[in-house]
Design an enzyme around this catalytic site. Structure first.
Site, PDB file in Angstrom:
ATOM      1  N   GLU A  13      23.680  -2.714  16.677  1.00 36.21           N
ATOM      2  CA  GLU A  13      22.696  -3.392  15.837  1.00 36.21           C
ATOM      3  C   GLU A  13      23.236  -4.681  15.213  1.00 36.21           C
ATOM      4  O   GLU A  13      22.459  -5.492  14.686  1.00 36.21           O
ATOM      5  CB  GLU A  13      22.230  -2.457  14.712  1.00 36.21           C
ATOM      6  CG  GLU A  13      21.436  -1.260  15.177  1.00 36.21           C
ATOM      7  CD  GLU A  13      20.029  -1.621  15.624  1.00 36.21           C
ATOM      8  OE1 GLU A  13      19.643  -2.790  15.485  1.00 36.21           O
ATOM      9  OE2 GLU A  13      19.316  -0.718  16.113  1.00 36.21           O
ATOM     10  N   GLU A  55      36.184  15.165  23.340  1.00 35.77           N
ATOM     11  CA  GLU A  55      36.716  14.978  21.993  1.00 35.77           C
ATOM     12  C   GLU A  55      38.103  15.573  21.834  1.00 35.77           C
ATOM     13  O   GLU A  55      38.831  15.254  20.891  1.00 35.77           O
ATOM     14  CB  GLU A  55      35.784  15.567  20.941  1.00 35.77           C
ATOM     15  CG  GLU A  55      35.759  17.077  20.871  1.00 35.77           C
ATOM     16  CD  GLU A  55      34.929  17.551  19.678  1.00 35.77           C
ATOM     17  OE1 GLU A  55      35.519  18.188  18.786  1.00 35.77           O
ATOM     18  OE2 GLU A  55      33.716  17.290  19.648  1.00 35.77           O
TER      19      GLU A  55
END
Length: 304
Positions: free
Chosen positions: A85, A116
């Site tokens: 963004e 992960e």
């Protein structure tokens, strides 16, 4: 690992929600909404730590550094979302703020099992991006224990980067390994262990603060206006023209004309109108003040 995870607030079972599968939908909505009200207070409690981290990030970015977020699962997706963004909102180059997710782009839309837990891949992600002393790396993990994230932060710190650890538990490996520890403790989730809920909301709020306030500190807003907005669609073009008109007091047609002449750059258009300059002169004045519109307008008189 199992024992240590069981002790985390984000993993605990909250007996208040043990019977939610038997409740009417409206009651579950009320319970979830009530649970979410605890999140802003938890973020507020971490305010001093968040502020200190932002000042560090902004200082390095002003000196030419980048901001890199690193996360896994929901945390990684939030990292990529916040980073993506920044170019349309603040006119940044795509490489200035980057989101790194364990498992790569494929993990944005589908879980990549085991990603992960790959500590070496986390360290490699930092090496591959040639992170250095001017950069800032924010590791994000609800548990504060994701090996990928912990290793990425450790590698970044070894390379001299500013490091931040954002977790939703206390006393975590991520917090211990980072220069700045941000611990936003939101407690057990409505659905036990589903950290895309309160923990995810808390992380999103903190990332909003880190990116937005860093950009404010770096002069990429004027007041509360996003003057670096990229007018890449009709909505943003209209917003840009309205900003020019509001800041300068010029008629909408005048503002739109200046914006076109300025190549859709809001700051240049504002300086053109305020200082009666052509586009090149306005750009030169802005450049003389590090691209900061406020400084350019305040000091233009003494520059003339």
């Amino acid at each position: 690992m199992t024992e240590s995870l069981a002790a985390l607030a984000t993993e605990r079972n909250d007996p208040r929600y043990s019977g939610i599968d038997t409740l009417p939908t409206e009651e579950i909505v009320r319970l979830m909404n009530t649970a979410d009200t605890a999140v802003p207070a938890a973020v507020a409690a971490a305010g001093p730590a968040i502020s200190a981290a932002i000042d560090g990030v902004a200082g390095r970015m002003a000196a030419g550094g980048r901001l890199l977020y690193v996360g896994a699962g929901t945390s990684g997706r939030l990292a990529v979302l916040d980073a993506s963004e920044c170019p349309p909102t603040f006119g940044t180059a795509p490489e200035l703020v980057q989101g790194i997710i364990a498992g790569g782009d494929a993990a944005l839309v589908r879980s990549v099992e085991g990603a992960e837990d790959d500590a070496e891949a986390g360290a490699a992600a930092i090496r591959d991006r040639k992170v250095g002393p001017l950069d800032s790396v924010v590791g994000i993990s609800a548990s504060g224990q994701a090996p990928y994230v912990v290793a990425a932060v450790a590698e970044a710190r070894r390379r001299g980067a500013l490091t931040v650890g954002l977790a939703c538990n206390t006393g975590t490996a991520l917090a211990a390994g980072a220069e700045h520890a941000i611990e936003v403790v939101v407690g057990p989730e409505v659905v036990a262990g589903s950290t895309r809920l309160k923990a995810g909301t808390a992380q999103k709020l903190v990332l909003n603060m880190i990116s937005t306030i860093t950009m404010i500190r770096c002069g990429r807003t004027y007041g509360n206006r996003m003057i670096e907005v990229s007018a890449s669609n009709a909505k943003l073009a209209d917003r840009a023209a309205r900003m020019v008109a509001e800041i300068t007091g010029a008629a909408p047609l005048v503002a739109a004309g200046a914006l076109r002449e300025a190549g859709n750059d809001v700051k240049t258009a504002v300086v053109m109108i305020e200082r009666r300059l052509g586009a090149d002169g306005a750009r030169s004045l802005l450049a003389a003040h590090g691209g900061r519109l406020g400084d350019a307008l305040r000091h233009a008189g003494r520059d003339a």
